[in-house]
Scaffold this motif. Structure first.
Motif, mmCIF file in Angstrom:
data_model
loop_
_atom_site.group_PDB
_atom_site.id
_atom_site.type_symbol
_atom_site.label_atom_id
_atom_site.label_comp_id
_atom_site.label_asym_id
_atom_site.label_seq_id
_atom_site.Cartn_x
_atom_site.Cartn_y
_atom_site.Cartn_z
ATOM 1 N N PRO A 180 0.821 -1.208 0.000
ATOM 2 C CA PRO A 180 0.000 0.000 0.000
ATOM 3 C C PRO A 180 0.855 1.258 0.000
ATOM 4 O O PRO A 180 2.071 1.196 0.205
ATOM 5 N N SER A 181 0.227 2.397 -0.235
ATOM 6 C CA SER A 181 0.918 3.672 -0.290
ATOM 7 C C SER A 181 1.682 3.930 1.009
ATOM 8 O O SER A 181 1.165 3.711 2.091
ATOM 9 N N GLY A 182 2.932 4.364 0.869
ATOM 10 C CA GLY A 182 3.715 4.742 2.031
ATOM 11 C C GLY A 182 4.408 3.590 2.734
ATOM 12 O O GLY A 182 4.998 3.766 3.799
ATOM 13 N N CYS A 183 4.397 2.386 2.143
ATOM 14 C CA CYS A 183 4.991 1.234 2.827
ATOM 15 C C CYS A 183 6.496 1.150 2.604
ATOM 16 O O CYS A 183 7.161 0.303 3.196
ATOM 17 N N LYS B 5 8.109 1.310 -0.705
ATOM 18 C CA LYS B 5 8.511 0.741 -1.993
ATOM 19 C C LYS B 5 9.492 1.662 -2.726
ATOM 20 O O LYS B 5 10.554 1.231 -3.164
ATOM 21 N N THR B 6 9.093 2.924 -2.864
ATOM 22 C CA THR B 6 9.954 3.862 -3.577
ATOM 23 C C THR B 6 11.293 3.999 -2.873
ATOM 24 O O THR B 6 12.349 4.040 -3.510
ATOM 25 N N THR B 7 11.261 4.068 -1.557
ATOM 26 C CA THR B 7 12.499 4.212 -0.804
ATOM 27 C C THR B 7 13.431 3.033 -1.079
ATOM 28 O O THR B 7 14.638 3.216 -1.265
ATOM 29 N N THR B 8 12.866 1.822 -1.137
ATOM 30 C CA THR B 8 13.685 0.646 -1.436
ATOM 31 C C THR B 8 14.308 0.764 -2.828
ATOM 32 O O THR B 8 15.507 0.549 -2.995
HETATM 33 N N1 LIG Z 1 12.944 12.130 2.243
HETATM 34 C C1 LIG Z 1 12.076 11.680 3.173
HETATM 35 N N2 LIG Z 1 12.037 12.226 4.402
HETATM 36 C C2 LIG Z 1 11.179 11.753 5.348
HETATM 37 N N3 LIG Z 1 10.320 10.750 5.156
HETATM 38 C C3 LIG Z 1 10.303 10.166 3.965
HETATM 39 C C4 LIG Z 1 11.179 10.584 2.897
HETATM 40 N N4 LIG Z 1 10.933 9.811 1.824
HETATM 41 C C5 LIG Z 1 9.963 8.959 2.189
HETATM 42 N N5 LIG Z 1 9.585 9.162 3.470
HETATM 43 C C6 LIG Z 1 8.570 8.378 4.215
HETATM 44 O O1 LIG Z 1 8.871 7.021 4.086
HETATM 45 C C7 LIG Z 1 7.692 6.258 3.909
HETATM 46 C C8 LIG Z 1 7.805 5.405 2.680
HETATM 47 O O2 LIG Z 1 7.827 6.235 1.547
HETATM 48 P P1 LIG Z 1 7.877 5.667 0.073
HETATM 49 O O3 LIG Z 1 7.943 6.829 -0.849
HETATM 50 O O4 LIG Z 1 8.973 4.669 -0.033
HETATM 51 O O5 LIG Z 1 6.464 4.957 -0.046
HETATM 52 P P2 LIG Z 1 5.853 4.133 -1.242
HETATM 53 O O6 LIG Z 1 5.686 2.744 -0.765
HETATM 54 O O7 LIG Z 1 6.655 4.339 -2.471
HETATM 55 O O8 LIG Z 1 4.419 4.792 -1.375
HETATM 56 P P3 LIG Z 1 3.578 5.193 -2.685
HETATM 57 O O9 LIG Z 1 2.879 3.954 -3.131
HETATM 58 O O10 LIG Z 1 2.613 6.198 -2.166
HETATM 59 O O11 LIG Z 1 4.537 5.750 -3.691
HETATM 60 C C9 LIG Z 1 6.538 7.249 3.853
HETATM 61 O O12 LIG Z 1 5.885 7.235 5.102
HETATM 62 C C10 LIG Z 1 7.195 8.581 3.621
HETATM 63 O O13 LIG Z 1 6.492 9.591 4.278
#
Ligand SMILES: Nc1ncnc2c1ncn2[C@@H]1O[C@H](COP(=O)(O)OP(=O)(O)OP(=O)(O)O)[C@@H](O)[C@H]1O
Ligand SMILES: [Mg+2]
Lengths: 372, 268
Positions: free
Chosen positions: A42-45, A47-50
């Motif tokens: 789901p959103s915010g889990c 994924k993008t960070t990985t």
């Molecule tokens: N540069 C940052 N500083 C602080 N928190 C961050 C940063 N980048 C991401 N986060 C937090 O890390 C968590 C994971 O973010 P991420 O972008 O990896 O989510 P995601 O799984 O890709 O979500 P989505 O499906 O919405 O793209 C989120 O709660 C976000 O708020």
């Protein structure tokens, strides 16, 4: 696949924290070379960070990243043989499509850049559009340029961050098939990030389901669907009926265990039962349930509260005497239908159920349909 | 009746635009017309007789071409230095968070907000205290100082619209930080930088007050020359140079428009 190959991607205890917040909990993953791997959650889990850590755009807080035997944790993004298709495409607006696609090759001084770029454009079916600027292309075309721009470099790993997110449903389905075809044609490792479970299941060889920075389960689509190991996976991938049950000692048949739920003795395959568990959630998918007694030895009686016809199938909501509602989906195959208010028997086979540890939240990962 | 109202309504914008355009252009047209005058007496205020003397002999009045040359040299140097420094400041302010960032953001506006008379006189005081003689160098330093503000404002506006993802994409595709800057960041900020440079040049070329405070008797810039001459009678050559400057500016703006139009609609 099987044994370890030179180009396998290894994430070892990879972690990312932002201040006090942990976006990615220590993660261990091995992604075989040439596979289509989906990261679903789901959103915010996280994924993008990985993905950004794998691409080198974000420095890990701990852990390491290896491709084959080579540790790339400390290298910069431009030194890694990893390319990304960004969710927003990030095409260079001041360059033509062809220059965009040649960008990576030229940085490496490839003499054959032009020919390879034209070939890549052909692969994504954009031949003849090389002279245009990105702004003169539709969303789907831009998406394919972004794909060609990354593919043409033949990276060890290609990262796709929800590349189909901005497309409408029809184009999305079309691009899913296209992407899968291209991946099979070029044989690169694809890591595809998505929060669309259907997309992940149709495209990927292997799916990792992520939740709140943790990989909950990894497996091929069928295993994840038939044998989820947490309520989150059970609810996030498709729908599940979960019944609270206690494990009853003894076994009625070979390979089958008994659980008791609200005075009913129900069978479940032993290898679908977590070892040593006594309190469980017994799960069954809606399409595995049958109205009537043809489904198998497991039977529950209830009242039909809702009937909805979707064309290929009919969905019933059946309320149990203790209040829980089960969703039953029957193929529209001409068999007799139940009507609203009718008392019915719901049945299923032992091998169609799965049991999960009862300490989990039964609604974890469930879509809140009303909000959509 | 309704038809007339509609016609007026439809053409009101065009009509207003024409009036404004005329208002802006009339002074330039007058200057161009009077550059072909052969004035009677010292003052070029009445159209006497058509003549091309001014155009065939633009340096015909003592000192005028020296003044133009000095203004051009100061203008080009000042705008070059201010553009380089201002662009770097704009990137720093637009891209990075650092201590004193908001303070710098505010201070950058000071030269634009300070009355020129105040700035000119205080600069003179500063230069004298430091033992720097008045003259071309003092003028140049002063010009660079106020030009930087304008460059920063122009470039920063552009940098703010740049998508940082584009630079990440470049790095992802194997571009070193320097290559990324050269091939992605710089071309995309070029319109802002060009606008800043043009603005800086015209401000420097045009400046009278600050320049006058810091000039020596031998460093007469074009605006100072015109100002000095106006008391004794303005030579036709001033009109000629004014017209040329206007035409150059017009050409630069039109070429800029042409380039950006071509950039925006380029079909294969
Ligand atoms: N540069 C940052 N500083 C602080 N928190 C961050 C940063 N980048 C991401 N986060 C937090 O890390 C968590 C994971 O973010 P991420 O972008 O990896 O989510 P995601 O799984 O890709 O979500 P989505 O499906 O919405 O793209 C989120 O709660 C976000 O708020
Ligand atoms: Mg994301």
């Amino acid at each position: 696949m099987g044994e370890s190959q030179k180009g396998d991607l290894h994430l070892v205890a990879l972690t990312k924290t932002f201040g006090a917040f942990t976006a990615v909990q220590p993660m261990d993953l091995t992604i075989p070379q040439g596979s289509f791997f989906a990261l679903l959650g789901p959103s915010g889990c996280g994924k993008t960070t990985t993905l950004r850590m794998i691409a080198g755009l974000e420095a890990p807080s701990a852990g390491s990243i290896r491709i084959g035997e080579q540790d790339i944790t400390a290298t910069k993004a431009h030194q890694r043989n990893v390319n990304t298709v960004f969710q927003s495409y990030a095409l260079f607006p001041h360059m033509t499509v062809l220059d965009n696609v040649m960008f990576g090759l030229k940085r490496r001084g490839d003499k054959d850049a032009r020919r390879k770029a034209l070939e890549a454009l052909e692969l994504v079916q954009l031949e003849g559009l090389g002279g245009r600027k990105p702004a003169q292309l539709s969303g789907g075309m831009q998406q394919r340029v972004a794909l060609a721009r990354a593919l043409v470099n033949r990276p060890d790993v290609l990262l796709l961050d929800e590349p189909l997110g901005a497309l409408d449903l029809k184009l999305r389905r079309q691009m899913q098939i296209e992407l899968k075809r291209i991946q099979q044609e070029v044989g690169l490792t694809f890591i595809h990030v998505t929060h669309d479970q259907e997309e992940a299941m149709t495209m990927a060889d292997t799916i990792a389901v992520m939740n709140q920075g943790v990989v909950e389960q990894i497996g091929d689509p069928a295993t994840l669907y038939e044998q989820p190991r947490s309520t989150f996976v059970a609810n996030f991938l498709g729908q599940s009926n979960l019944l609270r049950a206690k494990v009853v000692p003894g076994s009625p048949r070979e390979g089958v265990a008994l659980v008791r739920s609200h005075d009913a003795d129900l069978e479940v395959a032993v290898d679908h039962l977590p070892q040593g568990a006594s309190d469980v959630w017994l799960g069954v998918r809606p399409e595995k349930l049958r109205l009537g007694e043809s489904g198998g030895p497991n039977r529950l009686r209830g009242t039909v509260r809702d009937v909805s016809f979707t064309g290929v199938a009919i969905q019933y909501i059946v309320r149990m005497p203790w209040g829980r509602e089960l969703t039953v989906v029957q193929q529209n195959d001409g068999s007799a239908r139940a009507t609203l208010g009718e008392d019915v028997t719901v049945s299923w086979a032992a091998e169609h159920g799965f049991a999960l540890d009862a300490s989990q939240d039964a609604d974890a990962g469930a879509m809140v349909e009303d909000d959509v | 009746m309704n038809g007339i109202m509609n016609w007026i309504r439809r053409h009101l914008v065009a009509f207003a635009a024409l009036v404004v355009l005329a208002y802006l252009l009339v002074p330039n047209v007058i200057v161009a017309v009077f550059s072909f005058n052969d004035p009677e007496g010292k003052f070029n205020y009445n159209f006497n007789r058509f003549s091309t003397d001014g155009w065939t002999n633009p340096c015909g009045t003592a000192g005028i071409c020296d003044a133009v040359g000095l203004s051009l040299r100061i203008g080009l140097t000042a705008s070059l230095v201010a553009t380089i420094l201002g662009t770097m400041i704009a990137f720093a302010l637009g891209r990075y968070r650092f201590r004193g960032r908001s303070g710098t953001n505010l201070l950058i506006f000071m030269p634009m907000a300070t009355p020129e008379v105040v700035m000119g006189s205080s600069l003179l005081t500063l230069f004298l205290m430091m033992g720097l003689p008045t003259g071309p160098l003092a003028i140049l330093i002063a010009h660079i100082m106020f030009c930087i503000s304008f460059v920063v404002v122009a470039v920063k506006a552009r940098v703010a619209t740049l998508d940082p993802k584009l630079e990440e994409a470049a790095a992802d595709l194997g571009a070193t930080p320097f290559q990324t800057f050269l091939r992605v960041t710089l071309p995309l900020s070029a319109p802002g930088i060009a606008a800043g440079a043009l603005l800086a040049f015209s401000l420097s070329f045009d400046d009278y007050i600050i320049t006058n405070f810091n000039a020596s008797p031998s460093s007469i810039t074009f605006p100072m020359y015109v100002w000095g001459a106006s008391a004794r009678g303005v030579p036709v050559q001033v009109y000629v140079i004014g017209t040329v400057m206007f035409l150059i500016a017009l050409t630069v703006v039109m070429v800029g428009q042409l380039i950006s139009n071509r950039r925006n609609r380029q079909v294969a």
